[in-house]
Design a protein around this motif. Structure first.
Motif, mmCIF file in Angstrom:
data_model
loop_
_atom_site.group_PDB
_atom_site.id
_atom_site.type_symbol
_atom_site.label_atom_id
_atom_site.label_comp_id
_atom_site.label_asym_id
_atom_site.label_seq_id
_atom_site.Cartn_x
_atom_site.Cartn_y
_atom_site.Cartn_z
ATOM 1 N N ARG A 105 -18.215 15.894 -5.450
ATOM 2 C CA ARG A 105 -18.667 14.677 -5.982
ATOM 3 C C ARG A 105 -18.307 13.536 -5.204
ATOM 4 N NH1 ARG A 105 -16.507 10.509 -9.029
ATOM 5 N NH2 ARG A 105 -14.620 11.903 -9.574
ATOM 6 N N LEU A 106 -17.273 13.243 -4.614
ATOM 7 C CA LEU A 106 -16.720 12.302 -3.636
ATOM 8 C C LEU A 106 -17.306 12.293 -2.499
ATOM 9 C CD1 LEU A 106 -12.715 12.172 -4.337
ATOM 10 C CD2 LEU A 106 -14.652 10.777 -5.293
ATOM 11 N N HIS A 107 -17.721 13.448 -2.218
ATOM 12 C CA HIS A 107 -18.382 13.955 -0.669
ATOM 13 C C HIS A 107 -19.865 13.527 -0.868
ATOM 14 C CE1 HIS A 107 -18.950 15.393 3.376
ATOM 15 N NE2 HIS A 107 -19.906 16.429 3.003
ATOM 16 N N ALA A 108 -20.373 13.612 -1.962
ATOM 17 C CA ALA A 108 -21.843 13.332 -2.051
ATOM 18 C C ALA A 108 -21.867 11.708 -2.227
ATOM 19 C CB ALA A 108 -22.292 13.831 -3.363
ATOM 20 N N GLU A 109 -21.087 10.998 -2.800
ATOM 21 C CA GLU A 109 -21.038 9.628 -2.972
ATOM 22 C C GLU A 109 -20.909 8.982 -1.522
ATOM 23 O OE1 GLU A 109 -18.014 8.793 -5.876
ATOM 24 O OE2 GLU A 109 -19.104 9.598 -7.482
ATOM 25 N N LYS A 110 -19.936 9.413 -0.797
ATOM 26 C CA LYS A 110 -19.618 9.135 0.462
ATOM 27 C C LYS A 110 -18.931 9.888 1.467
ATOM 28 C CE LYS A 110 -17.265 4.914 2.412
ATOM 29 N NZ LYS A 110 -16.494 3.752 2.061
ATOM 30 N N PRO A 111 -19.780 10.583 2.334
ATOM 31 C CA PRO A 111 -19.763 11.622 2.983
ATOM 32 C C PRO A 111 -18.168 11.566 3.924
ATOM 33 C CG PRO A 111 -21.818 11.612 3.261
ATOM 34 C CD PRO A 111 -21.400 10.160 2.532
ATOM 35 N N PHE A 112 -17.266 12.492 3.537
ATOM 36 C CA PHE A 112 -15.945 12.502 4.355
ATOM 37 C C PHE A 112 -16.338 13.077 5.872
ATOM 38 C CE2 PHE A 112 -14.449 13.033 -0.009
ATOM 39 C CZ PHE A 112 -13.447 12.108 -0.046
ATOM 40 N N ASP A 113 -15.691 12.615 6.902
ATOM 41 C CA ASP A 113 -15.687 13.095 8.173
ATOM 42 C C ASP A 113 -14.638 14.116 8.372
ATOM 43 O OD1 ASP A 113 -17.729 11.025 9.073
ATOM 44 O OD2 ASP A 113 -16.153 9.740 8.887
ATOM 45 N N VAL A 114 -13.520 13.932 7.975
ATOM 46 C CA VAL A 114 -12.573 15.097 8.252
ATOM 47 C C VAL A 114 -11.642 15.157 6.982
ATOM 48 C CG1 VAL A 114 -10.967 13.346 9.442
ATOM 49 C CG2 VAL A 114 -10.737 15.646 9.947
ATOM 50 N N ILE A 115 -11.000 16.327 6.990
ATOM 51 C CA ILE A 115 -9.718 16.567 6.037
ATOM 52 C C ILE A 115 -8.519 16.724 6.783
ATOM 53 C CG2 ILE A 115 -8.907 18.096 4.123
ATOM 54 C CD1 ILE A 115 -11.789 19.211 4.118
#
Length: 391
Positions: A105-115
């Protein structure tokens, strides 16, 4: 371009455990303070299934908010089921299942670049699974027990190896840790040394006599900072006390090993010269370091102990065993001594330091390279390099 980082950490402080993973939190805050960097922290909380979760000791964890602002950071605390004392391998799958919907859900709202996984187990294998689900690279940091313990256990060592193999980059808290990882078969070329930091404004030199007087101590004081667990070796310090008849030993830390140490002290007749301080809030440690003539930590294994660096920053020399990054830290004789892991050698090292105390400024000089700014610079460059390579 903004770097959007998902920081995954099962080692992160909360209101019920303010000292738990405090260095991970400080590292996260340093990274988040940089321009064009967003850091979202997911700090999963393990709870046993009902009705075991109703036990009183879990009440503070059950009460934690699912999301909060923690010192300028947005922190999510999803819960996942654990089996106390027997979880190990199962924690990876249960944690992944519990947090994946939130991460998606968080990634759909604002994509992460790296973990950025802050610990090798279970964080590393979980990051590997999240990476596959999101299609982004991940990094894992090795700190000590995550490699020395989980990396050697039959039930978890393959998970540690697979997480290392799948990572786009790896971090190690010391060069000694990097070599330990390489001996396990992990690709050394992927590993970057990432030293811890210390707040040099908080951990600073103070008048030792005044610090002792404020705490009600007189005579030589030796401090040990670390969880009360067998691996830290507090029992060796207790056994060294009969050879140091004028010394007071302070143990800052908590753990189930305390009862064993108390019984040992009584058997040796030194119980009146030991102070059990419990878990000292991190911001109160400087005044304890200031009152100590020596900080001794005869660990069986370490990465690069934060207590070592903090002690030096306060001008207090250390007596430690030859583990982890000890030789990387002790780059000058004033900083302290490396001794064998026996009560006799520890007592000799402490006595030699007490008899010839080094200049406090010379001791502190050994810690000046361990800044949070340097820590943040290294981490940012590491993560940026991973993202650029995967583009």
């Amino acid at each position: 371009m903004t770097l959007n980082v998902l920081m995954l950490s099962t080692l992160f402080p909360d209101i019920s455990r303010p000292n738990f993973g405090v260095f991970v939190e400080r590292q996260a805050r340093e990274l988040a303070s940089r321009p064009d960097v967003n850091v979202t922290v997911i700090a999963p909380v393990g709870l046993p299934p009902w009705p075991l979760s109703l036990a009183g000791r879990y009440a503070p964890l059950r009460a934690l908010p699912a999301k909060e602002r923690w010192r300028e950071l947005t922190v999510y605390r999803p819960t996942f089921p654990i089996i106390p004392k027997f979880g190990g391998r199962t924690n990876v799958s249960t944690m992944t299942r519990a947090i994946l919907p939130l991460v998606k859900r968080l990634h759909a709202e604002k994509p992460f670049d790296v973990i950025d996984a802050s610990f090798f187990f279970p964080d590393g294998p979980v990051a590997q699974r999240l990476s596959k689900a999101l299609g982004i690279p991940y990094s894992v940091k090795a700190r000590g027990a995550d490699i020395h313990h989980w990396g050697t256990q039959k039930s978890t060592r393959k998970l540690v190896r697979y997480a290392a193999e799948g990572a786009a980059g790896l971090l190690a808290v010391s060069d000694a840790m990097r070599r330990s990882m390489a001996r396990m078969g992990i690709d050394a070329d992927k590993i970057r040394v990432h030293y811890t930091g210390v707040d040099l404004d908080t951990f600073e030199i103070a008048d030792r006599a005044a610090a002792k007087a404020a705490l009600g101590f007189s005579g030589p004081v030796v401090l040990c900072v670390g969880a009360l667990i067998p691996r830290k070796g507090q029992d060796l310090l207790v056994r060294a006390l009969p050879a140091l008849p004028d010394m007071t030993l302070l143990l800052a830390g908590q753990g189930a090993y305390r009862r064993t140490l108390e019984n040992l002290a009584q058997d040796l007749g030194v119980e009146r010269r030991i102070g059990f301080l419990g878990s000292v809030p991190h911001h109160k440690l400087p005044r304890i370091f200031a009152a100590a003539d020596v900080m001794a930590l005869p660990s069986e294994s370490e990465g690069l102990a934060n207590a070592w660096v903090e002690s030096l920053a306060c001008g207090t020399p250390i007596v430690i065993t030859d583990v982890g990054g000890a030789r990387e830290l002790l780059d000058r004789p004033e900083a302290g001594r490396i001794v064998d892991r026996t009560p006799e050698a520890i007592a000799e090292g402490i006595r030699a330091t007490l008899d010839d105390p080094p200049d406090q400024q010379a001791v502190r000089a050994a810690a000046l390279r361990f800044t949070w700014a340097a820590n943040g610079n290294t981490l940012l460059a590491h993560l940026q390099g991973i993202v650029a390579a995967s583009a």
